[in-house]
Write an enzyme that holds these catalytic residues in place. Sequence first.
Site, PDB file in Angstrom:
ATOM      1  CG  ASP A  30      -2.069   0.967   1.107  1.00  0.00           C
ATOM      2  OD1 ASP A  30      -3.214   0.512   1.002  1.00  0.00           O
ATOM      3  OD2 ASP A  30      -1.814   2.200   1.102  1.00  0.00           O
ATOM      4  CG  HIS A  46     -12.884  -3.839 -12.776  1.00  0.00           C
ATOM      5  ND1 HIS A  46     -12.143  -2.846 -12.179  1.00  0.00           N
ATOM      6  CD2 HIS A  46     -14.181  -3.511 -12.560  1.00  0.00           C
ATOM      7  CE1 HIS A  46     -12.959  -1.956 -11.637  1.00  0.00           C
ATOM      8  NE2 HIS A  46     -14.203  -2.333 -11.852  1.00  0.00           N
ATOM      9  CG  ASN A  87     -12.201  -0.719   3.901  1.00  0.00           C
ATOM     10  OD1 ASN A  87     -12.535  -1.243   4.956  1.00  0.00           O
ATOM     11  ND2 ASN A  87     -11.037  -0.117   3.740  1.00  0.00           N
ATOM     12  CG  HIS A 100      -8.786  -2.850  -2.497  1.00  0.00           C
ATOM     13  ND1 HIS A 100      -9.745  -2.148  -3.192  1.00  0.00           N
ATOM     14  CD2 HIS A 100      -8.574  -2.165  -1.342  1.00  0.00           C
ATOM     15  CE1 HIS A 100     -10.090  -1.084  -2.492  1.00  0.00           C
ATOM     16  NE2 HIS A 100      -9.408  -1.069  -1.362  1.00  0.00           N
TER      17      HIS A 100
END
Length: 110
Positions: A30, A46, A87, A100
Amino acid sequence: MEDCLFCKIIKGDIPCDKVYEDDKVLSFKDINPEAPVHVLTVPKKHISSTNDLKAEDEELVGYIYTVMVKIAKQLGISEKGYRIISNCGEDGGQTVSHIHFHLLGGKKLD
Ligand code: AMP
Ligand code: ZN
């Protein structure tokens, strides 16, 4: 998904600090780490968020978890523990619309 940041990283158009890659997933550090270990794992396919998961993705999500567990072991945080988070949406704090999973560890998490 031309405007998707993580699709651009997967394609190599935007650089990342790669931790793991295979034909199904990419893991990278990250850019704004919240812990000594903060690795994101994304499917190369995706999918916008957990809300968009379909039955056909069940195996993929399980696969992502096993990859993240291996990364945790490789990075030496398995014994002390870690957190895996995904999230979803505005209230969930999702800022990138490509599903993710955060792997966080290396310190006692709040
Ligand atoms: P979330 O807030 O759950 O959508 O997580 C998105 C994460 O992507 C955040 O923790 C960001 O720091 C991270 N991020 C954003 N841009 C990049 C980038 N170019 N490379 C690596 N991580 C990024
Ligand atoms: Zn994408």
